[in-house]
Design a protein around this motif. Sequence first.
Motif, PDB file in Angstrom:
ATOM      1  N   UNK A 297     -14.649  20.153   8.406  1.00 32.37           N
ATOM      2  CA  UNK A 297     -13.525  20.905   7.945  1.00 32.37           C
ATOM      3  C   UNK A 297     -14.234  22.105   7.380  1.00 32.37           C
ATOM      4  N   UNK A 298     -15.531  22.005   6.880  1.00 32.22           N
ATOM      5  CA  UNK A 298     -15.985  23.411   6.464  1.00 32.22           C
ATOM      6  C   UNK A 298     -16.552  24.176   7.385  1.00 32.22           C
ATOM      7  N   UNK A 299     -17.105  23.399   8.351  1.00 32.94           N
ATOM      8  CA  UNK A 299     -17.604  23.966   9.536  1.00 32.94           C
ATOM      9  C   UNK A 299     -16.551  25.042  10.276  1.00 32.94           C
ATOM     10  N   UNK A 300     -15.520  24.525  10.351  1.00 33.19           N
ATOM     11  CA  UNK A 300     -14.528  25.021  11.145  1.00 33.19           C
ATOM     12  C   UNK A 300     -13.567  25.910  10.080  1.00 33.19           C
ATOM     13  N   UNK A 301     -13.815  26.092   9.062  1.00 30.19           N
ATOM     14  CA  UNK A 301     -13.299  26.765   8.000  1.00 30.19           C
ATOM     15  C   UNK A 301     -11.761  26.541   7.623  1.00 30.19           C
ATOM     16  N   UNK A 302     -11.725  25.211   7.460  1.00 26.89           N
ATOM     17  CA  UNK A 302     -10.553  24.593   7.024  1.00 26.89           C
ATOM     18  C   UNK A 302     -10.256  24.821   5.491  1.00 26.89           C
ATOM     19  N   UNK A 303      -8.782  25.006   5.122  1.00 28.46           N
ATOM     20  CA  UNK A 303      -8.567  25.194   3.764  1.00 28.46           C
ATOM     21  C   UNK A 303      -8.576  23.836   3.161  1.00 28.46           C
ATOM     22  N   UNK A 304      -8.268  22.707   3.923  1.00 33.45           N
ATOM     23  CA  UNK A 304      -8.116  21.303   3.055  1.00 33.45           C
ATOM     24  C   UNK A 304      -8.516  20.323   3.914  1.00 33.45           C
ATOM     25  N   UNK A 305      -8.523  19.032   3.647  1.00 39.36           N
ATOM     26  CA  UNK A 305      -8.853  18.028   4.322  1.00 39.36           C
ATOM     27  C   UNK A 305      -7.775  16.933   3.513  1.00 39.36           C
ATOM     28  N   UNK A 306      -6.983  16.329   4.469  1.00 40.23           N
ATOM     29  CA  UNK A 306      -5.809  15.378   3.751  1.00 40.23           C
ATOM     30  C   UNK A 306      -5.544  14.374   4.660  1.00 40.23           C
ATOM     31  N   UNK A 307      -4.993  13.490   4.078  1.00 41.65           N
ATOM     32  CA  UNK A 307      -4.509  12.208   5.004  1.00 41.65           C
ATOM     33  C   UNK A 307      -3.502  11.349   4.115  1.00 41.65           C
ATOM     34  N   UNK A 308      -3.126  10.454   4.477  1.00 47.52           N
ATOM     35  CA  UNK A 308      -2.011   9.454   3.801  1.00 47.52           C
ATOM     36  C   UNK A 308      -2.639   8.019   3.677  1.00 47.52           C
ATOM     37  N   UNK A 309      -1.879   7.487   2.867  1.00 48.40           N
ATOM     38  CA  UNK A 309      -2.614   6.326   2.517  1.00 48.40           C
ATOM     39  C   UNK A 309      -1.242   5.256   2.034  1.00 48.40           C
ATOM     40  N   UNK A 310      -1.011   3.987   2.571  1.00 48.59           N
ATOM     41  CA  UNK A 310      -0.248   3.212   2.080  1.00 48.59           C
ATOM     42  C   UNK A 310      -0.326   2.833   0.668  1.00 48.59           C
ATOM     43  N   UNK A 311       1.001   2.838  -0.090  1.00 46.45           N
ATOM     44  CA  UNK A 311       0.909   2.803  -1.557  1.00 46.45           C
ATOM     45  C   UNK A 311       0.497   1.620  -2.039  1.00 46.45           C
ATOM     46  N   UNK A 312       0.508   0.329  -1.178  1.00 47.26           N
ATOM     47  CA  UNK A 312       0.133  -0.853  -1.559  1.00 47.26           C
ATOM     48  C   UNK A 312      -1.423  -1.196  -1.456  1.00 47.26           C
ATOM     49  N   UNK A 313      -2.122  -0.298  -0.808  1.00 45.79           N
ATOM     50  CA  UNK A 313      -3.722  -0.291  -0.318  1.00 45.79           C
ATOM     51  C   UNK A 313      -4.319   0.273  -1.545  1.00 45.79           C
ATOM     52  N   UNK A 314      -4.394  -0.699  -2.586  1.00 50.16           N
ATOM     53  CA  UNK A 314      -5.184  -0.258  -3.781  1.00 50.16           C
ATOM     54  C   UNK A 314      -6.608  -0.080  -3.585  1.00 50.16           C
ATOM     55  N   UNK A 315      -7.336  -0.947  -2.855  1.00 49.86           N
ATOM     56  CA  UNK A 315      -8.809  -0.571  -2.480  1.00 49.86           C
ATOM     57  C   UNK A 315      -9.034   0.624  -1.985  1.00 49.86           C
ATOM     58  N   UNK A 316      -8.096   1.178  -0.965  1.00 48.86           N
ATOM     59  CA  UNK A 316      -8.398   2.298  -0.440  1.00 48.86           C
ATOM     60  C   UNK A 316      -8.232   3.482  -1.131  1.00 48.86           C
ATOM     61  N   UNK A 317      -7.029   3.287  -2.095  1.00 55.97           N
ATOM     62  CA  UNK A 317      -6.429   4.245  -3.206  1.00 55.97           C
ATOM     63  C   UNK A 317      -7.719   4.540  -4.155  1.00 55.97           C
ATOM     64  N   UNK A 318      -8.126   3.410  -4.557  1.00 53.53           N
ATOM     65  CA  UNK A 318      -9.453   3.589  -5.610  1.00 53.53           C
ATOM     66  C   UNK A 318     -10.676   4.284  -4.962  1.00 53.53           C
ATOM     67  N   UNK A 319     -10.849   3.812  -3.810  1.00 55.41           N
ATOM     68  CA  UNK A 319     -12.133   4.344  -2.849  1.00 55.41           C
ATOM     69  C   UNK A 319     -11.794   5.801  -2.801  1.00 55.41           C
ATOM     70  N   UNK A 320     -10.434   6.442  -2.638  1.00 49.93           N
ATOM     71  CA  UNK A 320     -10.385   7.890  -2.396  1.00 49.93           C
ATOM     72  C   UNK A 320     -10.413   8.452  -3.673  1.00 49.93           C
ATOM     73  N   UNK A 321      -9.938   8.027  -4.543  1.00 50.20           N
ATOM     74  CA  UNK A 321     -10.125   8.670  -5.699  1.00 50.20           C
ATOM     75  C   UNK A 321     -11.489   8.853  -6.272  1.00 50.20           C
ATOM     76  N   UNK A 322     -12.215   7.844  -6.052  1.00 58.59           N
ATOM     77  CA  UNK A 322     -13.780   7.704  -6.607  1.00 58.59           C
ATOM     78  C   UNK A 322     -14.429   8.921  -5.749  1.00 58.59           C
ATOM     79  N   UNK A 323     -13.899   9.418  -4.672  1.00 61.58           N
ATOM     80  CA  UNK A 323     -14.811  10.567  -3.930  1.00 61.58           C
ATOM     81  C   UNK A 323     -14.128  11.991  -4.217  1.00 61.58           C
ATOM     82  N   UNK A 324     -12.947  11.806  -5.114  1.00 65.15           N
ATOM     83  CA  UNK A 324     -12.455  13.086  -5.659  1.00 65.15           C
ATOM     84  C   UNK A 324     -11.083  13.341  -5.065  1.00 65.15           C
ATOM     85  N   UNK A 325     -10.584  12.605  -4.222  1.00 66.56           N
ATOM     86  CA  UNK A 325      -9.250  12.816  -3.565  1.00 66.56           C
ATOM     87  C   UNK A 325      -8.220  12.686  -4.531  1.00 66.56           C
TER      88      UNK A 325
END
Length: 155
Positions: free
Chosen positions: A106-134
């Motif tokens: 994303x940085x190399x290709x001059x992107x303004x952002x990096x985003x994705x969707x996550x299922x609301x029931x997927x607590x392990x993934x949500x916790x992981x994503x928050x831990x990296x600053x999402x």
Amino acid sequence: MIRAITPADVGTVLQLIRDLAAYERDPDAVKATHETLHEALFGATPAAEAVLAEIDGEAVGVALFFFNFSTWSGKRGLYLEDLFVREAARGTGTGTALLRHLARIAIERDCARFEWAVLDWNAPAIGFYKSIGAVAMTDWTIMRVEGDALAKLAA
């Protein structure tokens, strides 16, 4: 090791997508075939790109992504369509390595952002994503038109 896929990896990527669908409790949802995925990734006008994570030469994870565009920033963004790490490789840093790799793209290709969707029931993934600053975009609702509704809208 994280590396860009080659045409020879399409079958592996398709299997990882099927594994993701099973994890997300919808194993019959994958309609992609080897041929359609190959065309999407390596055809005349590729729609997406993918990278594989490997441990000791074995594919243990995949990240499939494409670029969107923000009119407000005037730049494109990197959209992560699928991120999946096989259960045996979870907790090894593979997911973090895949996300870091995409962040660098994303940085190399001059992107303004990096985003994705996550299922609301997927607590392990949500916790992981928050831990990296999402940050969850709670003010936005994803809308979709597909199948008969798409055909009706197009008519």
